[in-house]
Scaffold this motif. Sequence first.
Motif, PDB file in Angstrom:
ATOM      1  N   UNK B 135      42.180  25.063  39.844  1.00 46.40           N
ATOM      2  CA  UNK B 135      41.898  26.464  39.550  1.00 46.40           C
ATOM      3  C   UNK B 135      40.855  27.015  40.520  1.00 46.40           C
ATOM      4  N   UNK B 136      39.760  26.262  40.694  1.00 46.87           N
ATOM      5  CA  UNK B 136      38.706  26.736  41.592  1.00 46.87           C
ATOM      6  C   UNK B 136      39.206  26.861  43.034  1.00 46.87           C
ATOM      7  N   UNK B 137      40.106  25.966  43.442  1.00 52.85           N
ATOM      8  CA  UNK B 137      40.579  25.997  44.829  1.00 52.85           C
ATOM      9  C   UNK B 137      41.332  27.288  45.122  1.00 52.85           C
ATOM     10  N   UNK B 138      41.941  27.891  44.108  1.00 52.40           N
ATOM     11  CA  UNK B 138      42.631  29.165  44.308  1.00 52.40           C
ATOM     12  C   UNK B 138      41.725  30.356  43.988  1.00 52.40           C
ATOM     13  N   UNK B 139      40.903  30.160  42.948  1.00 48.88           N
ATOM     14  CA  UNK B 139      40.100  31.277  42.454  1.00 48.88           C
ATOM     15  C   UNK B 139      39.040  31.693  43.466  1.00 48.88           C
ATOM     16  N   UNK B 140      38.337  30.715  44.048  1.00 45.45           N
ATOM     17  CA  UNK B 140      37.211  31.047  44.921  1.00 45.45           C
ATOM     18  C   UNK B 140      37.629  31.864  46.144  1.00 45.45           C
ATOM     19  N   UNK B 141      38.684  31.431  46.870  1.00 44.25           N
ATOM     20  CA  UNK B 141      39.105  32.259  48.013  1.00 44.25           C
ATOM     21  C   UNK B 141      39.565  33.640  47.572  1.00 44.25           C
ATOM     22  N   UNK B 142      40.306  33.702  46.457  1.00 42.89           N
ATOM     23  CA  UNK B 142      40.784  34.998  45.979  1.00 42.89           C
ATOM     24  C   UNK B 142      39.602  35.911  45.674  1.00 42.89           C
ATOM     25  N   UNK B 143      38.607  35.357  44.986  1.00 41.39           N
ATOM     26  CA  UNK B 143      37.457  36.180  44.606  1.00 41.39           C
ATOM     27  C   UNK B 143      36.724  36.692  45.848  1.00 41.39           C
ATOM     28  N   UNK B 144      36.483  35.805  46.826  1.00 40.21           N
ATOM     29  CA  UNK B 144      35.722  36.266  47.979  1.00 40.21           C
ATOM     30  C   UNK B 144      36.562  37.229  48.832  1.00 40.21           C
ATOM     31  N   UNK B 145      37.903  36.994  48.853  1.00 42.02           N
ATOM     32  CA  UNK B 145      38.770  37.915  49.593  1.00 42.02           C
ATOM     33  C   UNK B 145      38.716  39.316  48.992  1.00 42.02           C
ATOM     34  N   UNK B 146      38.860  39.382  47.652  1.00 43.93           N
ATOM     35  CA  UNK B 146      38.865  40.691  47.001  1.00 43.93           C
ATOM     36  C   UNK B 146      37.513  41.372  47.202  1.00 43.93           C
ATOM     37  N   UNK B 147      36.433  40.587  47.081  1.00 46.73           N
ATOM     38  CA  UNK B 147      35.094  41.166  47.251  1.00 46.73           C
ATOM     39  C   UNK B 147      34.936  41.782  48.634  1.00 46.73           C
ATOM     40  N   UNK B 148      35.463  41.088  49.661  1.00 40.95           N
ATOM     41  CA  UNK B 148      35.233  41.595  51.008  1.00 40.95           C
ATOM     42  C   UNK B 148      36.223  42.697  51.374  1.00 40.95           C
ATOM     43  N   UNK B 149      37.479  42.612  50.887  1.00 44.13           N
ATOM     44  CA  UNK B 149      38.499  43.577  51.309  1.00 44.13           C
ATOM     45  C   UNK B 149      38.459  44.850  50.482  1.00 44.13           C
ATOM     46  N   UNK B 150      38.369  44.685  49.153  1.00 40.08           N
ATOM     47  CA  UNK B 150      38.548  45.848  48.289  1.00 40.08           C
ATOM     48  C   UNK B 150      37.333  46.146  47.430  1.00 40.08           C
ATOM     49  N   UNK B 151      36.332  45.273  47.456  1.00 41.26           N
ATOM     50  CA  UNK B 151      35.182  45.479  46.589  1.00 41.26           C
ATOM     51  C   UNK B 151      35.410  44.866  45.223  1.00 41.26           C
ATOM     52  N   UNK B 152      36.398  45.405  44.538  1.00 41.75           N
ATOM     53  CA  UNK B 152      36.747  44.823  43.243  1.00 41.75           C
ATOM     54  C   UNK B 152      38.136  45.284  42.873  1.00 41.75           C
ATOM     55  N   UNK B 153      38.621  44.814  41.718  1.00 41.48           N
ATOM     56  CA  UNK B 153      40.001  45.076  41.351  1.00 41.48           C
ATOM     57  C   UNK B 153      40.231  46.538  40.997  1.00 41.48           C
ATOM     58  N   UNK B 154      39.225  47.153  40.360  1.00 35.72           N
ATOM     59  CA  UNK B 154      39.411  48.532  39.932  1.00 35.72           C
ATOM     60  C   UNK B 154      40.087  48.603  38.578  1.00 35.72           C
ATOM     61  N   UNK B 155      40.452  49.830  38.179  1.00 45.78           N
ATOM     62  CA  UNK B 155      41.039  50.003  36.861  1.00 45.78           C
ATOM     63  C   UNK B 155      42.529  50.248  36.950  1.00 45.78           C
TER      64      UNK B 155
END
Lengths: 334, 427
Positions: B135-155
């Motif tokens: 789970x962490x192996x997928x979650x961590x890259x996804x989280x840092x990618x979203x943080x850098x590309x889009x800021x956050x998921x939004x509503x």
Amino acid sequence: MNDFIFFFNQVVVNGISLGSVYALGAVGVTLIFGILRFAHFAHGDMMTMGAYIAFVLASLVAGLGLTLPLPTGFVVLPFAMVIATLIALGIDKGFYAPLRARGARPVTLLIASIGVTMMIQGLVRLFGGVQTRSFFETEPKGLIRIELPFEGVTRPISFTEPQLLLVIVTAIAVFALHFFLTRSRLGKAMRAMADNADLAKVSGINTALVIRVTWIIAGSLACLAGTMLALDVSLQPALAFNIVLPIFAAAIVGGLGQSYGAIAGGFLLGFAETLAVFNWAVLLRPFRDSFPDWFEIPANLALVQSEYKLTVAFVILVVVLLVRPTGIFKGASS
Amino acid sequence: MTLRYVVLFGALFALIVGVGVLMGLPFTLRLLVEAFAFALIAMGLNIQWGFGGLFNFGVLGMLMVGGFAVTFMSYPINEAFWISDGPIMLGQTLIAAAIGAVLIVLAHKAHRVGVTGKLRAAGIVLAWFVAYIIFRSQMDPAASYILSEAGWVGGLGLPVILGWALGGALAAFIAFFVGKISLGLRTDYLAIATIGIAEIVRATIRNTEWLTRGTLTVSPIPWPVPTPQAWQLWGATTSDSFIYARAGYLALVVALVIVALFLIHRAYLSPWGRMMRAIRDNHIAAGSMGKDVKARQLEIFVFGSVLMGIGGAILVSFGSIYDPSSYQPINHTFIVWVMLIVGGAGNNFGALFGGLFIYMVWLLSEPLAQALFATVSNWSVSMGWHAIPDINARSVQMRVFVLGLIITLALRYAPRGLLPEFIRRDQ
């Protein structure tokens, strides 16, 4: 070798000092649970309150202009413990004893202890303000460095003076408590009452005295733990409220009502927290030449991010409650 | 008994009118909206503790979940996230989580193929560990990618009312698992376990910045009714616009509370409610009468949490900001317990009364303490002593003390609350 000393400084030193604080707190929680059969939630704030009392006394002593070989906050500790004990007895008389006399259920006492928590928090912030304070504003915080006599070792083993004192007083408190509980008449009476309160009463044990002694021990241990924690980190109103749940977790993991279990649980959780947030990549780096080329050591190999440090204790707590609800040592049941 | 209801609710009404006269209408409307939301939460706790005798100290977790749900549902869509690879990466994370879950389930079922005892336990631990790594192996890259590309998921930009409903549903979902894990525990263990789980929820929501923005907070969250800005566009003056908007919000919340109260009271009086009280008073006897104690307790735990989730969502939409760091055990868990204990556990009207009354005490003790301190300070200055420093910062803390004093006094002198549970003796 340097990396292992880094490991030692990061994990062993921090684990022992955190574990000592947890253990001191958890012993108080578990004693109260053993004798009075309720989860005393206000214990964390009794720790904070004790630390503030010590701080006030330390400021008074510092105002006298004395220079002491040990931290002032540590020297005034016995007096602070006496005051905290008196307050603990007052709290019991004012808020818990009437409920006990009515025969209230343990849950009611637990809710009352939440009320006491809020009152202490309110008062501490009212008189002490919300800012973070330090015991070491007027004197330096001693740092102890031990250089190891090995070749190529540049990093010393280092810890602070409060951490050393913390470990020493924890050891003294634990041994004193052990001898009190196993050798003295009153300690045996306490254990008897923890085992079976009714039986203890009919065999002529003065239960009112035992309850008073319980509060004396718990109150002074809380003050001790709070002050040592404040000496180690810093003094702030949420000092012990933040760790009251890990303390309960330690008491439950060790088996509620079991003093030795609480000590074991405290150190277990202290080490679990520091180990979980430790970056294991540091320990792999010395061997980087022996790994195959394709294998790159990740920058961060910590089990959990450091933001989740406190969560580790809760996860352990939940797992223990699920797998072995009586704790590692078989706990008392109410 | 009826007299007591009339007197207490009459006094409450008089108090509200008094506050309205003294503090002005906009403040009073704000206070009432929040008080009614807390009354709804207290009613949820009343279902759990009053009806079912379940000790839930994790109210805070449910409120946070509800608040997150409404934020996620009603906040405008973040285009940057949806055009990036974020959704795909989150999908991969979901798959990883599913693989992990399958591993764990398989490890638990190992006894079917003859692996038992210590070996099975070791397998379960290993499965959890491997699942966590996957789970962490997928979650961590996804989280840092979203943080850098889009800021956050939004509503999702959906209506707020749907967000409230999702708040209830999500809280129910979490409560199901919390209940599954911890309901078999004894009362005091249950208290500690629920606090622990609530703290895990709090830490998670605060630190998953890609989903909730964590400490950066999300605002402005839309309202279900016209906002003051909308009223100003329609030509209302600034002061009037706040009154109209808050009155509209209040009407919606009060309507919701009345509907909830009606339904809960029907449930309380029904055979189902009687069964719940039987389980609460003696679960062994109820079990021997053929009641499925565990399932019923889980049901009631989930049911109460729905109201808490909705209440948490209402509070967040009204405040128009979702700040995960603002949730504190005292403001969001213990206060609800004070409401229920003072109002009267087991009595729905008691929970309503306690919720409204205690929230008003909570909000009003700050200005009162301020006035008190100012008076004392003036007096001490006139006596030639020092003034009290930082009166404003200190008087905020007074309300915590007042709340603690109220609950200890209530436990001592009115342990069954101001409006005790009504027990019919003639049956």
